[in-house]
Design an enzyme around this catalytic site. Structure first.
Site, PDB file in Angstrom:
ATOM      1  N   LYS A 113       0.832  -1.202   0.000  1.00 32.56           N
ATOM      2  CA  LYS A 113       0.000   0.000   0.000  1.00 32.56           C
ATOM      3  C   LYS A 113       0.872   1.260   0.000  1.00 32.56           C
ATOM      4  O   LYS A 113       1.955   1.274   0.584  1.00 32.56           O
ATOM      5  CB  LYS A 113      -0.908  -0.039   1.227  1.00 32.56           C
ATOM      6  CG  LYS A 113      -1.996   1.023   1.285  1.00 32.56           C
ATOM      7  CD  LYS A 113      -2.877   0.776   2.497  1.00 32.56           C
ATOM      8  CE  LYS A 113      -3.958   1.823   2.674  1.00 32.56           C
ATOM      9  NZ  LYS A 113      -4.802   1.545   3.860  1.00 32.56           N
ATOM     10  N   SER A 194      -9.608   1.602   3.133  1.00 32.48           N
ATOM     11  CA  SER A 194      -8.749   2.446   2.319  1.00 32.48           C
ATOM     12  C   SER A 194      -7.707   1.682   1.505  1.00 32.48           C
ATOM     13  O   SER A 194      -7.051   2.258   0.630  1.00 32.48           O
ATOM     14  CB  SER A 194      -8.011   3.450   3.209  1.00 32.48           C
ATOM     15  OG  SER A 194      -7.144   2.797   4.135  1.00 32.48           O
ATOM     16  N   THR A 215      -7.052   0.827  10.132  1.00 29.13           N
ATOM     17  CA  THR A 215      -7.362   1.517  11.379  1.00 29.13           C
ATOM     18  C   THR A 215      -8.743   1.075  11.859  1.00 29.13           C
ATOM     19  O   THR A 215      -8.936   0.762  13.023  1.00 29.13           O
ATOM     20  CB  THR A 215      -7.320   3.041  11.176  1.00 29.13           C
ATOM     21  OG1 THR A 215      -6.051   3.403  10.624  1.00 29.13           O
ATOM     22  CG2 THR A 215      -7.529   3.776  12.490  1.00 29.13           C
ATOM     23  N   SER A 216      -9.691   1.039  10.920  1.00 25.48           N
ATOM     24  CA  SER A 216     -11.013   0.475  11.196  1.00 25.48           C
ATOM     25  C   SER A 216     -11.642   0.072   9.870  1.00 25.48           C
ATOM     26  O   SER A 216     -12.272   0.899   9.207  1.00 25.48           O
ATOM     27  CB  SER A 216     -11.904   1.484  11.928  1.00 25.48           C
ATOM     28  OG  SER A 216     -13.171   0.918  12.220  1.00 25.48           O
ATOM     29  N   GLY A 217     -11.433  -1.153   9.451  1.00 30.07           N
ATOM     30  CA  GLY A 217     -12.072  -1.693   8.262  1.00 30.07           C
ATOM     31  C   GLY A 217     -11.280  -1.620   6.980  1.00 30.07           C
ATOM     32  O   GLY A 217     -11.730  -2.127   5.949  1.00 30.07           O
ATOM     33  N   SER A 218     -10.088  -1.039   6.995  1.00 31.60           N
ATOM     34  CA  SER A 218      -9.398  -0.742   5.735  1.00 31.60           C
ATOM     35  C   SER A 218      -8.668  -1.919   5.107  1.00 31.60           C
ATOM     36  O   SER A 218      -8.206  -1.821   3.971  1.00 31.60           O
ATOM     37  CB  SER A 218      -8.415   0.410   5.933  1.00 31.60           C
ATOM     38  OG  SER A 218      -9.113   1.621   6.073  1.00 31.60           O
TER      39      SER A 218
END
Length: 557
Positions: A113, A194, A215-218
């Site tokens: 990434k 993301s 971080t939350s769901g990425s």
């Protein structure tokens, strides 16, 4: 596209032209051996081919770069191709020829990434021109671990800019630097974020697998809509040193791959303690577990698996997801597990989870503190002189390609308007609320109170609470939306969020450091269902390894 090698691009363009002319063969040289299909090959298949000299790591690099070149103008997946990839591949090939390999990923190309730092000719931008040309003193720890394991870092993937932590009105997979990533399962598919480019790249074989960050769901969300296995590790299992941060309490780096075992191989390569990330020093083991060895067919036998129904809050069109989830429960029960249904979080926890702003406060205050201290201050070259969030916001609002004000900076505005950072009492109160609603009154309480080995949920509902306490989740393909699905576009009307053939996933959730168990459970489910192979992209690159080997044999290279 950013930094790339003109020679690599030229050679791969010649190869693509040959493929379009139907002069080559998709998986077999003329009258010769059969090669792995790069859309579904595995770590072990690639290693078998490399060890048997069926092809080389240099061949792999050329094939994957050609595949990237085929689709990148349509899908905007990769922002950087490593100009050193071919020379690194030649080094790995030479090592192998001398009988020295570094491990199961030796000579295998992987994408990472665009917020994961490398000290090479590639940019680390988080999708922003503010960081274009900036240089680090060394690789991020996870990138260094990949190189030590023999991995060829092929390039960097596009992402939701700043890992989805800039705007309230942008789109998943858009960045100023990389453009708009799109998924390959429906035209104009929302790739989620993301880790958007990492998800799409792995799903259509632009590398064996990719690294994402969460971080939350990425990791979890783009993995599920791109028909992948995604491992969101415990915070502290993988180092975040020189990865562009959001929150030190929630950020983690993990693999996105087409199979559980491939994801486990990649995770194994990047885990471990790091003095440059003190969260890793909390690992309860000196030597990490054998995550590949955890891939055992019988892993679910005798386990207690809970279903926290009150966090499943379905919307319109979620019927197929819920039906597939109920089918998964039956599969898991037949695999020998005990299903403990309706093990729910408390009403207080549910209310605060849905309505409190504590989680936002934690992320914003961590970002204000962590961006300068953990990343910007480490740069040895900083051409745009961005030293803190105020500088980054000023650059973004003044530099036209950043698409401001059409895409706002509302997240940063809110963070700066807080008036405090992560050392203040206000911050600590919000963080303690997170720990309570996700911990004792949330998933951790359920796991302990019911003596459960794991929880399961549709992936859409699995990310939020584990994010607050930094605990692991593994998502595995569960199904796809049926042909009669109504197409629903995002608020800008540019990306299809729900449409026929878009995949969805099943998540296994556990306490901190339980990755080996979760990987075993996900593998046991995957091997009984093999959903990933049943869901096909509408768009695929055509170049295969056989094309590269054939071209090499006729001296195209």
């Amino acid at each position: 596209m950013g930094v790339s090698s003109p020679r690599i691009i030229l050679l791969c363009s010649l190869l693509f032209t040959a493929v379009l002319a139907n002069s080559l063969f998709p998986n077999q040289t003329n009258g010769g051996p059969t090669f792995p299909n790069l859309i579904d090959t595995t770590t072990e298949e690639l290693q078998t081919g490399l060890e048997g000299a069926l092809f080389t790591s240099s061949d792999l690099v050329k094939a994957y770069v050609a595949r990237i070149q085929e689709v990148n103008s349509a899908l905007h997946v990769v922002t950087e191709i490593n100009p050193d990839a071919l020379s690194i591949a030649a080094e790995r090939d030479a090592e192998r020829a001398n009988g020295a390999t570094r491990g199961p990923l030796h000579g295998v190309p992987i994408l990472i990434k665009g917020n994961i730092g490398t000290a090479d000719e590639m940019n680390t931008t988080a999708g922003s021109f503010a960081l274009l040309g900036a240089k680090l003193p060394r690789d991020s720890t996870v990138a260094a671990k990949l190189r030590k394991a023999g991995v060829i870092i092929l390039g960097k993937t596009n992402l939701s800019q700043w890992a989805n932590f800039r705007s309230n009105n942008s789109t998943n997979g858009w960045s100023a630097y990389g453009g708009q990533t799109k998924g390959a399962y429906f035209p104009q598919q929302d790739p989620s974020g993301s880790s958007s480019g990492s998800g799409v790249a792995s799903s259509i074989g632009l590398a064996l697998a990719s690294l994402g960050t969460e971080t939350s769901g990425s990791i979890l969300s783009p993995s599920q809509v791109n028909n992948l296995v995604g491992i969101k590790p415990s915070v502290g299992l993988t180092s975040r040193a020189l990865v562009i941060p959001i929150s030190e309490r929630q950020d983690t780096v993990g693999p996105m791959a087409r199979t559980v075992k491939d994801a486990a191989y990649l995770l194994q390569a990047i885990v471990g303690k790091d003095i440059d990330d003190n969260y890793t020093l909390a690992q309860p083991f000196e030597n990490p577990p054998d995550y590949v060895g955890a891939c055992v067919y019988s892993s679910l036998r005798g386990k207690r698996i809970g279903v926290p129904r009150n966090v499943i809050l379905p919307g319109d069109g979620d019927g197929p997801v819920l039906s597939s989830f109920d089918s998964a429960i039956r599969t898991i029960r037949r695999a020998g597990a005990t299903i403990v249904d309706n093990v729910n979080i408390t009403e207080f926890a549910l209310d605060r989870y849905l309505n409190s702003n504590a989680s936002g406060i934690v992320l914003e205050a961590d970002f204000v503190s962590g961006l300068p201290s953990n990343y910007l201050s480490k740069l040895v070259r900083n051409p745009n002189n961005v030293r803190n969030l105020v500088d980054v916001r000023n650059f973004t609002q003044r530099f036209p390609p950043e698409d401001y004000p059409d895409r706002d900076t509302a997240v940063w505005d809110e963070a700066l308007d807080l008036g405090f950072n992560n050392t203040s009492p206000q911050f600590w109160a919000a963080y303690q609320e997170n720990l309570e609603i996700a911990g004792r009154q949330g998933f951790l309480g359920i796991l302990a109170n019911y003596s459960l080995d794991a929880l399961i949920l549709p992936t859409d509902y699995s990310a939020g609470l584990p994010a607050l306490v930094g605990t692991p989740v593994v998502t595995v393909p569960l199904g796809k939306r049926p042909g009669n699905t109504t197409v629903v576009y995002n608020e800008r009307g540019t990306l299809a969020e729900s449409a026929p053939n878009i995949p969805f996933g099943l998540s296994f959730i556990g306490p901190a450091w339980s990755e080996a168990n979760l990987i075993g459970f996900a593998y046991a489910y995957e091997q009984r269902t093999m959903v990933q192979a049943q869901v096909k992209p509408y768009l695929l690159p055509r170049v295969q390894l056989a094309d590269v080997v054939s071209a090499r044999n006729i001296d195209m290279w």
